[in-house]
Design a protein around this motif. Structure first.
Motif, PDB file in Angstrom:
ATOM      1  N   LEU A  72      40.070 -18.430 106.828  1.00 21.20           N
ATOM      2  CA  LEU A  72      40.697 -18.235 105.532  1.00 21.20           C
ATOM      3  C   LEU A  72      40.143 -19.216 104.503  1.00 21.20           C
ATOM      4  CD1 LEU A  72      42.864 -16.776 103.864  1.00 21.20           C
ATOM      5  CD2 LEU A  72      44.479 -18.497 104.654  1.00 21.20           C
ATOM      6  N   LEU A  73      40.078 -20.499 104.860  1.00 21.61           N
ATOM      7  CA  LEU A  73      39.539 -21.501 103.939  1.00 21.61           C
ATOM      8  C   LEU A  73      38.073 -21.241 103.630  1.00 21.61           C
ATOM      9  CD1 LEU A  73      41.230 -24.772 105.222  1.00 21.61           C
ATOM     10  CD2 LEU A  73      41.595 -23.624 103.044  1.00 21.61           C
ATOM     11  N   SER A  74      37.314 -20.848 104.638  1.00 22.38           N
ATOM     12  CA  SER A  74      35.895 -20.539 104.430  1.00 22.38           C
ATOM     13  C   SER A  74      35.726 -19.406 103.433  1.00 22.38           C
ATOM     14  CB  SER A  74      35.245 -20.180 105.766  1.00 22.38           C
ATOM     15  OG  SER A  74      33.929 -19.754 105.568  1.00 22.38           O
ATOM     16  N   THR A  75      36.540 -18.375 103.563  1.00 29.48           N
ATOM     17  CA  THR A  75      36.477 -17.238 102.644  1.00 29.48           C
ATOM     18  C   THR A  75      36.839 -17.667 101.227  1.00 29.48           C
ATOM     19  OG1 THR A  75      37.064 -15.735 104.427  1.00 29.48           O
ATOM     20  CG2 THR A  75      37.359 -14.927 102.187  1.00 29.48           C
ATOM     21  N   ILE A  76      37.870 -18.476 101.097  1.00 32.50           N
ATOM     22  CA  ILE A  76      38.294 -18.933  99.768  1.00 32.50           C
ATOM     23  C   ILE A  76      37.217 -19.798  99.126  1.00 32.50           C
ATOM     24  CG2 ILE A  76      39.954 -20.404  98.554  1.00 32.50           C
ATOM     25  CD1 ILE A  76      42.044 -19.433 100.607  1.00 32.50           C
ATOM     26  N   ILE A  77      36.684 -20.731  99.884  1.00 28.91           N
ATOM     27  CA  ILE A  77      35.705 -21.672  99.324  1.00 28.91           C
ATOM     28  C   ILE A  77      34.410 -20.969  98.939  1.00 28.91           C
ATOM     29  CG2 ILE A  77      34.256 -23.670  99.889  1.00 28.91           C
ATOM     30  CD1 ILE A  77      36.679 -24.754 101.461  1.00 28.91           C
ATOM     31  N   THR A  78      33.948 -20.033  99.743  1.00 34.07           N
ATOM     32  CA  THR A  78      32.691 -19.358  99.415  1.00 34.07           C
ATOM     33  C   THR A  78      32.816 -18.470  98.182  1.00 34.07           C
ATOM     34  OG1 THR A  78      33.194 -17.589 100.992  1.00 34.07           O
ATOM     35  CG2 THR A  78      31.770 -19.380 101.760  1.00 34.07           C
ATOM     36  N   ARG A  79      34.036 -18.102  97.802  1.00 39.34           N
ATOM     37  CA  ARG A  79      34.218 -17.282  96.597  1.00 39.34           C
ATOM     38  C   ARG A  79      34.350 -18.117  95.328  1.00 39.34           C
ATOM     39  NH1 ARG A  79      37.912 -12.181  98.544  1.00 39.34           N
ATOM     40  NH2 ARG A  79      36.438 -11.471 100.115  1.00 39.34           N
ATOM     41  N   LEU A  80      34.422 -19.434  95.485  1.00 40.89           N
ATOM     42  CA  LEU A  80      34.483 -20.315  94.324  1.00 40.89           C
ATOM     43  C   LEU A  80      33.091 -20.504  93.741  1.00 40.89           C
ATOM     44  CD1 LEU A  80      36.843 -23.142  95.669  1.00 40.89           C
ATOM     45  CD2 LEU A  80      37.450 -21.289  94.118  1.00 40.89           C
ATOM     46  N   THR A  81      33.041 -20.793  92.443  1.00 41.36           N
ATOM     47  CA  THR A  81      31.749 -21.128  91.835  1.00 41.36           C
ATOM     48  C   THR A  81      31.356 -22.531  92.290  1.00 41.36           C
ATOM     49  OG1 THR A  81      32.740 -22.117  89.867  1.00 41.36           O
ATOM     50  CG2 THR A  81      32.306 -19.723  89.814  1.00 41.36           C
ATOM     51  N   VAL A  82      30.113 -22.917  92.012  1.00 49.58           N
ATOM     52  CA  VAL A  82      29.640 -24.240  92.423  1.00 49.58           C
ATOM     53  C   VAL A  82      30.458 -25.332  91.736  1.00 49.58           C
ATOM     54  CG1 VAL A  82      27.652 -25.802  92.385  1.00 49.58           C
ATOM     55  CG2 VAL A  82      27.314 -23.388  92.899  1.00 49.58           C
ATOM     56  N   GLU A  84      33.555 -25.120  90.688  1.00 49.71           N
ATOM     57  CA  GLU A  84      34.883 -25.137  91.303  1.00 49.71           C
ATOM     58  C   GLU A  84      34.851 -25.789  92.675  1.00 49.71           C
ATOM     59  OE1 GLU A  84      36.880 -21.136  89.317  1.00 49.71           O
ATOM     60  OE2 GLU A  84      35.588 -20.935  91.092  1.00 49.71           O
ATOM     61  N   GLN A  85      33.775 -25.581  93.429  1.00 58.32           N
ATOM     62  CA  GLN A  85      33.641 -26.225  94.735  1.00 58.32           C
ATOM     63  C   GLN A  85      33.518 -27.736  94.583  1.00 58.32           C
ATOM     64  OE1 GLN A  85      30.341 -24.367  96.772  1.00 58.32           O
ATOM     65  NE2 GLN A  85      31.461 -22.452  97.111  1.00 58.32           N
ATOM     66  N   LEU A  86      32.748 -28.195  93.582  1.00 56.23           N
ATOM     67  CA  LEU A  86      32.616 -29.635  93.347  1.00 56.23           C
ATOM     68  C   LEU A  86      33.954 -30.244  92.928  1.00 56.23           C
ATOM     69  CD1 LEU A  86      29.164 -29.765  91.522  1.00 56.23           C
ATOM     70  CD2 LEU A  86      29.695 -30.608  93.809  1.00 56.23           C
ATOM     71  N   GLN A  87      34.687 -29.537  92.082  1.00 59.47           N
ATOM     72  CA  GLN A  87      36.003 -30.020  91.651  1.00 59.47           C
ATOM     73  C   GLN A  87      36.951 -30.117  92.852  1.00 59.47           C
ATOM     74  OE1 GLN A  87      36.823 -31.052  88.519  1.00 59.47           O
ATOM     75  NE2 GLN A  87      38.740 -31.737  89.430  1.00 59.47           N
ATOM     76  N   LEU A  88      36.924 -29.118  93.729  1.00 60.95           N
ATOM     77  CA  LEU A  88      37.748 -29.135  94.942  1.00 60.95           C
ATOM     78  C   LEU A  88      37.375 -30.320  95.828  1.00 60.95           C
ATOM     79  CD1 LEU A  88      39.831 -27.798  96.834  1.00 60.95           C
ATOM     80  CD2 LEU A  88      37.942 -26.460  97.772  1.00 60.95           C
ATOM     81  N   TYR A  89      36.077 -30.567  95.976  1.00 57.91           N
ATOM     82  CA  TYR A  89      35.593 -31.688  96.795  1.00 57.91           C
ATOM     83  C   TYR A  89      36.094 -33.015  96.240  1.00 57.91           C
ATOM     84  CZ  TYR A  89      32.296 -34.898  98.985  1.00 57.91           C
ATOM     85  OH  TYR A  89      31.735 -35.935  99.669  1.00 57.91           O
ATOM     86  N   GLU A  90      35.995 -33.182  94.919  1.00 61.05           N
ATOM     87  CA  GLU A  90      36.456 -34.423  94.297  1.00 61.05           C
ATOM     88  C   GLU A  90      37.971 -34.577  94.449  1.00 61.05           C
ATOM     89  OE1 GLU A  90      35.080 -34.209  90.273  1.00 61.05           O
ATOM     90  OE2 GLU A  90      32.965 -34.373  90.857  1.00 61.05           O
ATOM     91  N   ASN A  91      38.711 -33.507  94.236  1.00 57.16           N
ATOM     92  CA  ASN A  91      40.164 -33.572  94.370  1.00 57.16           C
ATOM     93  C   ASN A  91      40.590 -33.889  95.802  1.00 57.16           C
ATOM     94  OD1 ASN A  91      40.406 -32.973  91.681  1.00 57.16           O
ATOM     95  ND2 ASN A  91      41.010 -30.843  91.993  1.00 57.16           N
ATOM     96  N   LEU A  92      39.921 -33.283  96.769  1.00 55.01           N
ATOM     97  CA  LEU A  92      40.233 -33.590  98.175  1.00 55.01           C
ATOM     98  C   LEU A  92      39.907 -35.041  98.499  1.00 55.01           C
ATOM     99  CD1 LEU A  92      39.064 -30.393 100.096  1.00 55.01           C
ATOM    100  CD2 LEU A  92      41.383 -31.270  99.908  1.00 55.01           C
ATOM    101  N   GLY A  93      38.799 -35.551  97.970  1.00 56.34           N
ATOM    102  CA  GLY A  93      38.429 -36.950  98.189  1.00 56.34           C
ATOM    103  C   GLY A  93      39.475 -37.901  97.642  1.00 56.34           C
ATOM    104  N   GLU A  94      39.953 -37.611  96.430  1.00 56.52           N
ATOM    105  CA  GLU A  94      41.000 -38.446  95.831  1.00 56.52           C
ATOM    106  C   GLU A  94      42.291 -38.369  96.638  1.00 56.52           C
ATOM    107  OE1 GLU A  94      41.594 -37.370  91.758  1.00 56.52           O
ATOM    108  OE2 GLU A  94      39.469 -37.676  91.259  1.00 56.52           O
ATOM    109  N   TYR A  95      42.676 -37.160  97.046  1.00 57.29           N
ATOM    110  CA  TYR A  95      43.911 -36.960  97.797  1.00 57.29           C
ATOM    111  C   TYR A  95      43.847 -37.687  99.140  1.00 57.29           C
ATOM    112  CZ  TYR A  95      47.550 -34.684 100.524  1.00 57.29           C
ATOM    113  OH  TYR A  95      48.617 -34.434 101.327  1.00 57.29           O
TER     114      TYR A  95
END
Length: 103
Positions: A72-82, A84-95
């Motif tokens: 499920l996560l793989s499907t969601i992440i691959t549908r994000l733009t680059v 959006e993926q970078l923003q998700l990565y940064e947010n997860l790092g902060e969290y």
């Protein structure tokens, strides 16, 4: 109820279909394995149709399709733009950086 309805209303037409195929090819029966009965397929033509229907019905309506969280996560992440993926990565790092390790 669905299988019983199909078995009583539609599956018997398997015999009519088999007869039509025999007539089209001018064949008396489909084999001599069961003498006097027109062969094995003449005895089981309705069962072939019923088996195919039961398989489709089971795989469509009954079988539980499990989805793993990884898929499920793989499907969601691959549908994000680059971006959006970078923003998700940064947010997860902060969290994850703000979570204190258990003692």
């Amino acid at each position: 109820m669905v299988l019983a309805s199909f078995a009583s209303l539609i599956a018997p037409f398997g015999g009519f279909f088999a007869s039509a195929v025999k007539r089209a090819f001018q064949v008396k029966d489909f084999g001599d394995i069961i003498p006097g009965h027109g062969g094995v397929t003449d005895r089981f033509d309705c069962q072939f149709i019923m088996g195919a229907f039961a398989n489709v019905y089971f795989n469509t309506f009954v079988k539980i399709k499990s989805v793993s969280s990884t898929k499920l996560l793989s499907t969601i992440i691959t549908r994000l733009t680059v971006d959006e993926q970078l923003q998700l990565y940064e947010n997860l790092g902060e969290y994850l950086g703000n979570i204190s390790a258990p003692s």
